[in-house]
Design an enzyme around this catalytic site. Sequence first.
Site, PDB file in Angstrom:
ATOM      1  N   GLY A   1      19.737 -18.519  13.249  1.00 23.54           N
ATOM      2  CA  GLY A   1      20.600 -18.509  14.063  1.00 23.54           C
ATOM      3  C   GLY A   1      21.426 -19.727  14.451  1.00 23.54           C
ATOM      4  O   GLY A   1      22.215 -19.681  15.706  1.00 23.54           O
TER       5      GLY A   1
ATOM      6  N   GLU B   1      24.454 -20.773  13.825  1.00 24.97           N
ATOM      7  CA  GLU B   1      25.613 -20.457  13.811  1.00 24.97           C
ATOM      8  C   GLU B   1      25.857 -19.556  15.065  1.00 24.97           C
ATOM      9  O   GLU B   1      26.893 -19.130  15.176  1.00 24.97           O
ATOM     10  CB  GLU B   1      26.342 -19.985  12.378  1.00 24.97           C
ATOM     11  CG  GLU B   1      26.706 -20.949  11.293  1.00 24.97           C
ATOM     12  CD  GLU B   1      25.339 -21.323  11.052  1.00 24.97           C
ATOM     13  OE1 GLU B   1      25.125 -22.586  10.485  1.00 24.97           O
ATOM     14  OE2 GLU B   1      24.494 -20.687  10.690  1.00 24.97           O
TER      15      GLU B   1
ATOM     16  N   THR C   1      18.000 -25.138  13.585  1.00 22.27           N
ATOM     17  CA  THR C   1      16.829 -24.196  13.596  1.00 22.27           C
ATOM     18  C   THR C   1      15.896 -24.493  12.451  1.00 22.27           C
ATOM     19  O   THR C   1      16.527 -24.891  11.622  1.00 22.27           O
ATOM     20  CB  THR C   1      17.561 -22.786  13.451  1.00 22.27           C
ATOM     21  OG1 THR C   1      18.656 -22.788  12.552  1.00 22.27           O
ATOM     22  CG2 THR C   1      18.290 -22.466  14.869  1.00 22.27           C
TER      23      THR C   1
ATOM     24  N   ASN D   1      21.234 -27.294  10.517  1.00 26.18           N
ATOM     25  CA  ASN D   1      22.431 -28.103  10.846  1.00 26.18           C
ATOM     26  C   ASN D   1      22.676 -28.064  12.331  1.00 26.18           C
ATOM     27  O   ASN D   1      22.165 -27.310  12.960  1.00 26.18           O
ATOM     28  CB  ASN D   1      23.586 -27.224  10.052  1.00 26.18           C
ATOM     29  CG  ASN D   1      23.530 -25.989  10.528  1.00 26.18           C
ATOM     30  OD1 ASN D   1      22.954 -25.044   9.952  1.00 26.18           O
ATOM     31  ND2 ASN D   1      24.495 -25.397  11.270  1.00 26.18           N
TER      32      ASN D   1
ATOM     33  N   ASP E   1      27.225 -28.597   7.844  1.00 29.45           N
ATOM     34  CA  ASP E   1      26.439 -27.632   7.605  1.00 29.45           C
ATOM     35  C   ASP E   1      25.083 -27.996   6.514  1.00 29.45           C
ATOM     36  O   ASP E   1      24.736 -27.257   5.686  1.00 29.45           O
ATOM     37  CB  ASP E   1      26.835 -26.223   7.160  1.00 29.45           C
ATOM     38  CG  ASP E   1      25.802 -25.355   6.992  1.00 29.45           C
ATOM     39  OD1 ASP E   1      24.672 -25.353   7.779  1.00 29.45           O
ATOM     40  OD2 ASP E   1      26.057 -24.244   6.236  1.00 29.45           O
TER      41      ASP E   1
ATOM     42  N   LYS F   1      20.620 -30.170   1.265  1.00 32.73           N
ATOM     43  CA  LYS F   1      22.031 -29.768   1.057  1.00 32.73           C
ATOM     44  C   LYS F   1      22.944 -30.880   0.709  1.00 32.73           C
ATOM     45  O   LYS F   1      23.757 -30.841  -0.055  1.00 32.73           O
ATOM     46  CB  LYS F   1      22.646 -28.993   2.133  1.00 32.73           C
ATOM     47  CG  LYS F   1      22.213 -27.512   2.121  1.00 32.73           C
ATOM     48  CD  LYS F   1      23.073 -26.662   3.269  1.00 32.73           C
ATOM     49  CE  LYS F   1      22.994 -25.137   3.043  1.00 32.73           C
ATOM     50  NZ  LYS F   1      23.931 -24.431   4.225  1.00 32.73           N
TER      51      LYS F   1
ATOM     52  N   ASN G   1      20.307 -25.166  -1.953  1.00 30.78           N
ATOM     53  CA  ASN G   1      20.112 -24.435  -0.576  1.00 30.78           C
ATOM     54  C   ASN G   1      18.574 -24.082  -0.776  1.00 30.78           C
ATOM     55  O   ASN G   1      17.683 -24.795  -1.029  1.00 30.78           O
ATOM     56  CB  ASN G   1      20.936 -23.115  -0.941  1.00 30.78           C
ATOM     57  CG  ASN G   1      21.421 -22.509   0.339  1.00 30.78           C
ATOM     58  OD1 ASN G   1      20.574 -22.670   1.220  1.00 30.78           O
ATOM     59  ND2 ASN G   1      22.870 -22.315   0.605  1.00 30.78           N
TER      60      ASN G   1
ATOM     61  N   CYS H   1      34.902 -14.202   9.527  1.00 29.83           N
ATOM     62  CA  CYS H   1      34.386 -13.573   8.378  1.00 29.83           C
ATOM     63  C   CYS H   1      34.023 -14.188   7.145  1.00 29.83           C
ATOM     64  O   CYS H   1      33.205 -13.841   6.370  1.00 29.83           O
ATOM     65  CB  CYS H   1      35.662 -12.604   7.978  1.00 29.83           C
ATOM     66  SG  CYS H   1      36.332 -11.763   9.485  1.00 29.83           S
TER      67      CYS H   1
ATOM     68  N   HIS I   1      31.582 -13.303   3.642  1.00 29.18           N
ATOM     69  CA  HIS I   1      32.543 -12.371   2.910  1.00 29.18           C
ATOM     70  C   HIS I   1      32.948 -13.447   1.795  1.00 29.18           C
ATOM     71  O   HIS I   1      33.460 -12.804   0.837  1.00 29.18           O
ATOM     72  CB  HIS I   1      33.528 -11.682   3.656  1.00 29.18           C
ATOM     73  CG  HIS I   1      32.940 -10.302   4.234  1.00 29.18           C
ATOM     74  ND1 HIS I   1      32.272  -9.346   3.833  1.00 29.18           N
ATOM     75  CD2 HIS I   1      32.807 -10.374   5.721  1.00 29.18           C
ATOM     76  CE1 HIS I   1      31.897  -8.327   4.709  1.00 29.18           C
ATOM     77  NE2 HIS I   1      31.955  -9.126   5.983  1.00 29.18           N
TER      78      HIS I   1
END
Length: 707
Positions: A204, A206, A263, A283, A328, A355, A415, A646, A650
């Site tokens: 969580g 973000e 986190t 991050n 991130d 990353k 990742n 979004c 997406h």
Amino acid sequence: MKKVEKSIHYLYVIIFLLGFAGCQSNNLSPKIGNITEERLLNSDNEPESWFTGGRGYKQAYYSPLNDINEKNIKQLGFAWDFDIDFETAFQATPIVVDGTLFTAGNKGNVYALNAASGKLLWSFKPEIRAEVFDNHCCGGPNRGVAVWKGIVYVASIDGYLYALDAATGKQIWKIDTIVDRSKGYSSTGAPHIAKDLVLIGNSGGEYNARGYVSAYNINSGEMAWRFYTVPGDPDKGFEHPELEMAAKTWDPNSVWENGLGGTVWDAMAYDPELNILYVGTGNGAPWSRDLRSPAGGDNLFLNSILAINPDNGRLLWHYQTTPADNWDYTTTQKMILAELNMDGKERKVIMQAPKNGFFYVLDRETGELLSADPYVYVNWASHVDMKTGKPVETGKGDYSKSPKLIFPSSQGGHNWNPMAFNPNTGLVYIPTNEAGEIYSIQKTPFKVKEKGWNPGVSFRSVHNSSSYPEDWPPLEELTKGEPDTYPRSYLKAWDPVKRKVVWEVEIQYAMETLRHDRRYGGVMTTDGNLVFQGGIDGHLKVYEATTGKLLHDIDAGTSIIAAPMSYKIGNEQFVAVMAGVDGNQQTNADYLYGNKGRILAFKIGGGDVPKRPVLNRNVQLADKGDAANFSKAEIKLGQELYNINCTGCHNTGRAPKLLPLKANVENEFYDIVLSGDRLAKGMPSYKDVLSKKQVNAILSYLKVTDE
């Protein structure tokens, strides 16, 4: 008579004591799920088992089995499958011990199967409130279970930790691991075992969460300690001494109310010989350091490897891969423990490819940095200073004044998908992503959205031109001097001693999608000189570990992003993998056959994998006839809101593409976005984030914008 009675009395006593001893023996040595520290330390003596996510305590994703090898690999085929009626990404690696396979589906569902046949022995489904997806996007993935001394541990998406009887699936205890349910917490990682403790972090970053890892007694569920990875508001004091030190690396006026991130959503490892727990942290939140900590600072313990004494929860050492994180660049990727000869000296090391694009080798006892080298193209930093341990920034990663094209992308050079280490070849096999991304700081004043998407940044693939903001610099200007920007994925064999790529294979998919964060699967390697990797195209590929030569290709018919594993029942070696990826992109096997998950097992002499029926994917696009009714200001606002709220799902492949807009999505748009009609599929409600007017603006932007 008295002698007879006395004899009978003694007989009853003996029977009782034997029965009691038998019960005690069963409790101490359960027949199902009996993984112990002794077995874990001697895992090489039980090559048929797969004890943890990464097989042993070293988390190498390496199997000592070699019944399946270079000579017979072409005979590997379908053995059995188990269907899971759930449509989202399956990311766990199963555990197999004493003939039973344990794994987690999504949200925290657990399945115990007969490892030889795939027959279901029991399943567990946690009770989860639908509104939990207000806290977390993308369907509630779960990265697995921990099994220990007859108990299965799993974390549900809503942050509860469960202890289940390994023989029956019956709940033994349940603990709430979330400290503040008004924040955007969830749990997606697998629990980890250290001595008599079970550990779990949370997700969580973000969504205004503050990171921590919690330790619970394996038998009672009582909390032993909790380590926060970032400080809270210093005016309110510190939960433990390490935070006072960490707070000195933050602006006193940081956005404490946003949680700040850090986190612990995935990687942990435990060395029972050194008695050290290793924890990878996430991050910063928001992503932009200029918004998060305006006065600067390294922002400990973001993007760090923490070495913790599990006996008391105190920090032994830490190493920060990306100080003042701006991109991130999480350090939550799987960590591998190994013994390497470095500069003529045998070292106990911990290895990670986070990353940020650099491959790190640290002394796992002291935290000393032994090497740090780029394993993908990197432009935000030139190198890592071996004296300070810090990356040397080039300035190309500073998007505070204007948008910048930055490598790696927010999906990272690597990742969460596990990498693997083969002690025979000495190589680490890394599923990598070569991609850049355009970052731009949020232009509107940053305001924390409770349980909302809070990166404070807009980000775009160069090739996602349909939503490219008009006020950004021309693409030609941003891409000048940079390599080909189209996302590409490679399986790379990295030599951690010679510090270089030995071989690499480009993962070839069709070009219709930009799902660059899931263009590859996790990796497993074996003593048979093999490397196994699945992909979103539904193919499980097997490579020669020494050269990278493709030896075998199985059409599984279901997309694969999890890491495979291997085990043995009797005289037969199996390879198994969780399969299934959300979304309906054309390069996914799911695009043809649907999104439902499955567990697939393979063996020598097996046949073709059975396919599900091909689905009808013909969809009607939204009518653009009323596009002229929208004002330029409304469309511009819609684009900005779309970028902020979004794109994180997406436009990165975590959720289906919204462009071109489909007619059914347009018709249900307000119910989906504001009423939560697709909570079950992982789409959160934005009723507390967006007004109806703002949702209308987003819809107007989608209506006028093409693919």
